[in-house]
Design an enzyme around this catalytic site. Structure first.
Site, PDB file in Angstrom:
ATOM      1  N   CYS A 129     -40.284  39.855  53.737  1.00  0.00           N
ATOM      2  CA  CYS A 129     -42.350  40.875  54.229  1.00  0.00           C
ATOM      3  C   CYS A 129     -42.460  41.900  54.585  1.00  0.00           C
ATOM      4  O   CYS A 129     -41.290  41.986  55.673  1.00  0.00           O
ATOM      5  CB  CYS A 129     -41.854  38.593  55.026  1.00  0.00           C
ATOM      6  SG  CYS A 129     -41.877  37.213  54.091  1.00  0.00           S
ATOM      7  N   ARG A 135     -43.865  45.669  51.756  1.00  0.00           N
ATOM      8  CA  ARG A 135     -42.782  44.620  51.183  1.00  0.00           C
ATOM      9  C   ARG A 135     -43.131  43.050  51.275  1.00  0.00           C
ATOM     10  O   ARG A 135     -42.667  42.655  50.611  1.00  0.00           O
ATOM     11  CB  ARG A 135     -42.560  44.669  52.700  1.00  0.00           C
ATOM     12  CG  ARG A 135     -41.489  45.937  53.290  1.00  0.00           C
ATOM     13  CD  ARG A 135     -40.824  45.763  55.082  1.00  0.00           C
ATOM     14  NE  ARG A 135     -40.132  44.712  54.893  1.00  0.00           N
ATOM     15  CZ  ARG A 135     -38.620  44.688  54.631  1.00  0.00           C
ATOM     16  NH1 ARG A 135     -38.874  46.638  54.918  1.00  0.00           N
ATOM     17  NH2 ARG A 135     -37.800  43.990  54.392  1.00  0.00           N
ATOM     18  N   TRP A 150     -44.216  37.779  51.831  1.00  0.00           N
ATOM     19  CA  TRP A 150     -44.169  37.329  49.829  1.00  0.00           C
ATOM     20  C   TRP A 150     -43.162  36.239  49.935  1.00  0.00           C
ATOM     21  O   TRP A 150     -41.983  35.916  50.591  1.00  0.00           O
ATOM     22  CB  TRP A 150     -42.816  38.431  49.791  1.00  0.00           C
ATOM     23  CG  TRP A 150     -42.792  39.163  48.298  1.00  0.00           C
ATOM     24  CD1 TRP A 150     -42.818  39.526  46.793  1.00  0.00           C
ATOM     25  CD2 TRP A 150     -41.423  37.565  47.890  1.00  0.00           C
ATOM     26  NE1 TRP A 150     -42.533  39.229  45.950  1.00  0.00           N
ATOM     27  CE2 TRP A 150     -41.750  37.982  46.644  1.00  0.00           C
ATOM     28  CE3 TRP A 150     -40.289  37.110  47.825  1.00  0.00           C
ATOM     29  CZ2 TRP A 150     -40.688  37.458  45.418  1.00  0.00           C
ATOM     30  CZ3 TRP A 150     -39.747  36.698  47.543  1.00  0.00           C
ATOM     31  CH2 TRP A 150     -39.828  36.828  45.838  1.00  0.00           C
ATOM     32  N   ASN A 160     -39.215  37.092  58.643  1.00  0.00           N
ATOM     33  CA  ASN A 160     -39.286  37.643  57.430  1.00  0.00           C
ATOM     34  C   ASN A 160     -37.628  37.048  58.052  1.00  0.00           C
ATOM     35  O   ASN A 160     -36.397  36.830  58.098  1.00  0.00           O
ATOM     36  CB  ASN A 160     -38.403  38.984  57.871  1.00  0.00           C
ATOM     37  CG  ASN A 160     -38.640  39.566  56.391  1.00  0.00           C
ATOM     38  OD1 ASN A 160     -38.563  38.984  55.503  1.00  0.00           O
ATOM     39  ND2 ASN A 160     -38.212  41.224  56.333  1.00  0.00           N
ATOM     40  N   GLY A 161     -37.489  37.124  55.970  1.00  0.00           N
ATOM     41  CA  GLY A 161     -35.701  35.869  56.302  1.00  0.00           C
ATOM     42  C   GLY A 161     -36.273  34.136  55.408  1.00  0.00           C
ATOM     43  O   GLY A 161     -37.140  34.454  55.150  1.00  0.00           O
ATOM     44  N   GLU A 192     -33.352  51.475  32.287  1.00  0.00           N
ATOM     45  CA  GLU A 192     -34.290  51.851  33.604  1.00  0.00           C
ATOM     46  C   GLU A 192     -35.488  52.016  32.867  1.00  0.00           C
ATOM     47  O   GLU A 192     -36.310  52.031  34.371  1.00  0.00           O
ATOM     48  CB  GLU A 192     -33.718  53.336  34.576  1.00  0.00           C
ATOM     49  CG  GLU A 192     -34.320  53.727  35.378  1.00  0.00           C
ATOM     50  CD  GLU A 192     -34.777  52.966  36.895  1.00  0.00           C
ATOM     51  OE1 GLU A 192     -34.170  51.851  36.881  1.00  0.00           O
ATOM     52  OE2 GLU A 192     -34.962  53.186  37.120  1.00  0.00           O
ATOM     53  N   LYS A 199     -38.932  50.360  34.431  1.00  0.00           N
ATOM     54  CA  LYS A 199     -39.863  50.809  34.936  1.00  0.00           C
ATOM     55  C   LYS A 199     -41.434  50.362  34.167  1.00  0.00           C
ATOM     56  O   LYS A 199     -42.402  49.463  34.974  1.00  0.00           O
ATOM     57  CB  LYS A 199     -40.008  52.593  35.133  1.00  0.00           C
ATOM     58  CG  LYS A 199     -38.901  52.946  35.887  1.00  0.00           C
ATOM     59  CD  LYS A 199     -39.427  53.126  37.166  1.00  0.00           C
ATOM     60  CE  LYS A 199     -39.397  52.378  38.447  1.00  0.00           C
ATOM     61  NZ  LYS A 199     -38.137  51.962  38.261  1.00  0.00           N
ATOM     62  N   GLU A 239     -41.930  47.120  35.240  1.00  0.00           N
ATOM     63  CA  GLU A 239     -41.994  46.242  36.688  1.00  0.00           C
ATOM     64  C   GLU A 239     -43.250  46.353  37.107  1.00  0.00           C
ATOM     65  O   GLU A 239     -45.104  46.031  37.719  1.00  0.00           O
ATOM     66  CB  GLU A 239     -41.655  47.288  37.667  1.00  0.00           C
ATOM     67  CG  GLU A 239     -40.099  46.824  37.634  1.00  0.00           C
ATOM     68  CD  GLU A 239     -39.521  47.962  38.771  1.00  0.00           C
ATOM     69  OE1 GLU A 239     -39.057  47.423  39.558  1.00  0.00           O
ATOM     70  OE2 GLU A 239     -39.226  48.947  38.240  1.00  0.00           O
ATOM     71  N   HIS A 259     -27.498  43.586  15.248  1.00  0.00           N
ATOM     72  CA  HIS A 259     -26.215  42.443  15.120  1.00  0.00           C
ATOM     73  C   HIS A 259     -27.597  41.677  15.992  1.00  0.00           C
ATOM     74  O   HIS A 259     -27.048  40.921  16.118  1.00  0.00           O
ATOM     75  CB  HIS A 259     -25.179  43.112  16.837  1.00  0.00           C
ATOM     76  CG  HIS A 259     -23.914  43.930  15.574  1.00  0.00           C
ATOM     77  ND1 HIS A 259     -23.057  43.197  14.843  1.00  0.00           N
ATOM     78  CD2 HIS A 259     -23.775  44.521  16.558  1.00  0.00           C
ATOM     79  CE1 HIS A 259     -22.314  44.418  14.388  1.00  0.00           C
ATOM     80  NE2 HIS A 259     -22.725  45.481  14.814  1.00  0.00           N
ATOM     81  N   LYS A 299     -40.458  45.543  47.731  1.00  0.00           N
ATOM     82  CA  LYS A 299     -40.177  46.285  47.371  1.00  0.00           C
ATOM     83  C   LYS A 299     -37.812  46.303  47.783  1.00  0.00           C
ATOM     84  O   LYS A 299     -37.401  47.390  46.696  1.00  0.00           O
ATOM     85  CB  LYS A 299     -40.640  47.932  48.675  1.00  0.00           C
ATOM     86  CG  LYS A 299     -40.060  48.511  48.815  1.00  0.00           C
ATOM     87  CD  LYS A 299     -40.141  50.395  47.315  1.00  0.00           C
ATOM     88  CE  LYS A 299     -39.009  51.264  47.677  1.00  0.00           C
ATOM     89  NZ  LYS A 299     -38.841  51.839  46.578  1.00  0.00           N
TER      90      LYS A 299
HETATM   91  C1  G6P Z   1     -36.041  45.584  44.142  1.00  0.00           C
HETATM   92  C2  G6P Z   1     -37.001  47.160  43.978  1.00  0.00           C
HETATM   93  C3  G6P Z   1     -36.262  47.556  43.084  1.00  0.00           C
HETATM   94  C4  G6P Z   1     -34.941  48.111  43.769  1.00  0.00           C
HETATM   95  C5  G6P Z   1     -34.133  46.575  43.919  1.00  0.00           C
HETATM   96  C6  G6P Z   1     -32.952  46.524  44.924  1.00  0.00           C
HETATM   97  O1  G6P Z   1     -36.014  44.918  43.410  1.00  0.00           O
HETATM   98  O2  G6P Z   1     -38.393  47.083  43.505  1.00  0.00           O
HETATM   99  O3  G6P Z   1     -37.026  49.231  42.789  1.00  0.00           O
HETATM  100  O4  G6P Z   1     -34.219  48.868  42.707  1.00  0.00           O
HETATM  101  O5  G6P Z   1     -34.572  46.422  44.934  1.00  0.00           O
HETATM  102  O6  G6P Z   1     -33.216  47.663  45.905  1.00  0.00           O
HETATM  103  P1  G6P Z   1     -32.657  48.472  46.477  1.00  0.00           P
HETATM  104  O7  G6P Z   1     -32.914  48.725  47.984  1.00  0.00           O
HETATM  105  O8  G6P Z   1     -31.559  47.693  47.313  1.00  0.00           O
HETATM  106  O9  G6P Z   1     -31.865  49.677  45.690  1.00  0.00           O
END
Ligand code: G6P
Length: 609
Positions: free
Chosen positions: A2, A27, A75, A101-102, A481, A485, A488, A504, A604
């Site tokens: 958050c 966040r 969040w 937050n937490g 990756e 992307k 997501e 396989h 994020k």
């Molecule tokens: C979240 C983000 C990703 C990121 C991951 C790890 O899932 O949406 O984009 O790769 O966290 O985050 P960090 O800040 O540790 O790279």
């Protein structure tokens, strides 16, 4: 995950808090709220939904007068997104307001205790217990009451606390969840990230775990966990204010994709000097490097994908075993790690809880921990033995782009630096990679110029409901990756496979018209990549291929569509190859009308387990 912001000063607090929250929405964005001391009362406004709902509700802040307050964007963890579960939470008398937050791990036990004393609860959150507990202990001294609460609560928390009886002060508390203090003339701030307050000040104090701070408009006093006053260093943030603004772009994600060449220049150029890799303040000695028996790379999400590329690159360069692990697994897998292991943790935010826990576990086992981090002064950066910053600037879009490419560049530089000391890289190759690295930003600009082509391809494929990525070696990691992307931000089901594994099982999913994105940039395995394309095409797949310019002609003969990247040294191919995949995901999501910067259910920075 958050966002928290707090303000005490001479100006109206609500508009400042709303502005701060708008920069923290990435966040968490399922609800938002503010609490402001106004005419003898703590007034709270909060609402489920995006920040705009709250902003409309309080007329952009004009509806609540007052010069001290706290705000939050959520969040959800405990309790679904709803008005009542939104922060700030207030104690039953309405005297104490808290943003958190937490996770308060023992909240159930504390809640029962308070309920047995007749304290009524209104929300399903773990956070409300903090407000109620502060009130329970409050006997005229807010700091003392907070101190008693800290002895009772367990878990991770960043807290901002406002009390009706002491309307000139805010209390900030931090444990395992980021919180900084911002200092300005006649005003002070607290915030979960610096972007929330960058418009007002660059002078910040990074709070450490267990620390408490009292903020008034005239100053900030910090305390250790025993509530003894301490003096903290004030740091200057060097991020530009507009770096965290959209600057005319429709989405942060697109802006950050386009910023990559510049971010790479910042991450790489100062680290190549006179034909050698130069790592600032790097304390790992040549003897330490020679004494390593293995390397572990640990991270989450896209940072983990960088680690996967790292496995291929570092093993090749160092001729030492390199393992790569998801941080959430590493911490529970009884990893074989000792003082001869270098553990590299990678994190954009520097706050990901699993990565932090993995770092601590690695240190406990005796390993040296090196962190590759973007956010200066973040928890992971401060706890690691060594830090290499990626200097990508603030990354706001949830789906990471420039953090990925700069992490990869730094990891490559680290690999070259260590290989040079181990004598495992030939002089000629070393020089060649460094020369190519200096060309990389300009080559990336060339790739970015293909945006219209990629936008067109996205318009052809955006309505597929399932998309497969395949590749071998580093191209497999690129597929992972690219697939991440895409899912997501566009919500298309997507999977990535090591192309050799197709037979396989997965090939059974290929039918007429299935879209397969074939990543085939890596020269030594290009022929095999071609065969895989032929294999899936003969089962009806449409193939969108990605390869290098020099291999483009041969790929064009078999694929339906083709995007090429410039040729470069193999170690640098993933840095260029990821860019078309980012753009493809972006444009597909755009065609589908998705909320690109704030995809559903994601945040994020994941600061809960
Ligand atoms: C979240 C983000 C990703 C990121 C991951 C790890 O899932 O949406 O984009 O790769 O966290 O985050 P960090 O800040 O540790 O790279």
């Amino acid at each position: 995950m958050c966002g928290i912001v707090g303000y005490v000063g001479a100006e109206q607090a609500a508009p400042i808090l709303l502005d701060g929250l708008s920069r923290l929405e990435y966040r968490g964005y399922d609800s938002a709220g503010v609490a402001i001391y106004s005419q003898g009362k703590v007034r709270v406004a909060k609402a489920k939904g995006r920040l705009q709902v709250l902003s409309d509700m309080i007329q952009g802040g004009r509806a609540i007068q007052g010069t001290i307050g706290i705000g939050h964007t959520r969040w959800a963890t405990h309790g679904a997104p709803s008005d009542v579960n939104s922060h700030p939470h207030v104690s039953h008398s309405g005297n104490i307001a808290v943003v958190h937050n937490g996770i308060i791990e023992n909240y159930a036990e504390l809640k029962s205790f308070l309920q047995s004393k007749g304290v009524p609860f209104v929300s399903e959150t773990d956070s409300e217990v903090v407000a109620q507990l502060v009130e329970y202990f409050y006997q005229g001294d807010l700091l003392e009451a907070v101190g008693r609460v800290l002895h009772r609560i367990q878990g991770a928390y960043a807290l901002g606390i406002l009390c009706c009886d002491q309307p000139d002060q805010l209390i900030a508390v931090r444990k395992d969840s980021p919180l900084i203090l911002g200092l300005a003339e006649g005003a002070n701030f607290l915030a979960s990230d610096v972007t929330a307050i960058l418009r007002h000040t660059r002078d910040v104090i990074y709070m450490e775990d267990g620390e408490v701070a009292v903020l008034t408009s005239q100053g900030v006093q910090c305390y250790n966990s025993l509530l003894q006053p301490i003096t903290k260093e004030v740091s200057q943030v060097d991020w530009e204010v507009d770096a965290a603004e959209k600057g005319g772009y429709e989405h942060f994600m697109f802006k950050e994709i386009m910023e990559q060449p510049q971010a790479l220049r910042r991450a790489v150029f100062p680290r190549i000097q006179d034909g050698e890799v130069y790592l600032e303040d790097f304390a790992l000695t040549d003897e330490d490097i020679r004494g390593l028996s293995k390397v572990y790379v640990v991270a989450c999400g896209s940072s983990y994908h960088v680690g996967m590329v790292g496995k291929y690159h570092l093993e090749r360069l160092l001729r030492k075993p390199v393992e790569v692990a998801l941080a959430s697994e590493f911490r529970y897998m009884e990893p074989i790690v000792d003082e001869h292991t270098l553990v590299i943790v990678i994190s954009q935010s520097g706050e990901t809880l699993d990565t932090m826990a993995a770092l601590r576990e690695a240190k406990r086992l005796g390993a040296k921990v090196l962190a590759i981090v973007n956010v200066v002064g973040s928890s992971i950066a401060r706890e690691a033995d060594e830090v290499l910053y990626t200097w990508a600037g603030p990354e706001i879009a949830v789906a990471t782009t420039k953090a990925y490419t700069t992490q990869l560049a730094v990891l490559n530089l680290l690999g070259l630096y260590m290989a040079r000391r181990l004598g495992t890289v030939a002089d000629e190759e070393y020089t060649q990679v460094l020369e190519q690295m200096l060309l990389l930003p300009a080559q990336m600009e060339e790739v970015l110029e293909k945006q219209s082509q990629i936008q067109y391809l996205a318009s052809q494929y955006f309505n597929h409901e399932s998309i497969f990525f395949m590749g071998r070696n580093v191209d497999y990691t690129l597929g992972l990756e690219g697939s991440l992307k895409l899912k997501e931000i566009s919500y298309i089901h997507s999977e990535a496979y090591a192309a050799g594994e197709l037979k396989h099982g997965t090939i059974s999913l290929i039918e007429d018209g299935t879209l397969v994105v074939a990543v085939g940039t890596y020269g030594p395995l290009f022929d095999k990549a071609l065969s895989n394309v032929v294999e899936v095409k003969s089962r009806g797949a449409s193939v969108l291929a990605l390869t290098t310019q020099s291999q483009g002609e041969r790929m064009a003969e078999v694929a339906n569509d083709l995007v090429t990247i410039p040729d470069t040294h193999p170690l640098l191919l993933p840095s260029l190859g990821v860019v078309p995949l980012q753009l493809f995901a972006y444009y597909v999501a755009l065609h589908r009308g998705c909320d690109i910067d704030k995809p559903r259910n994601l945040a994020k920075s994941v600061t809960v387990e």
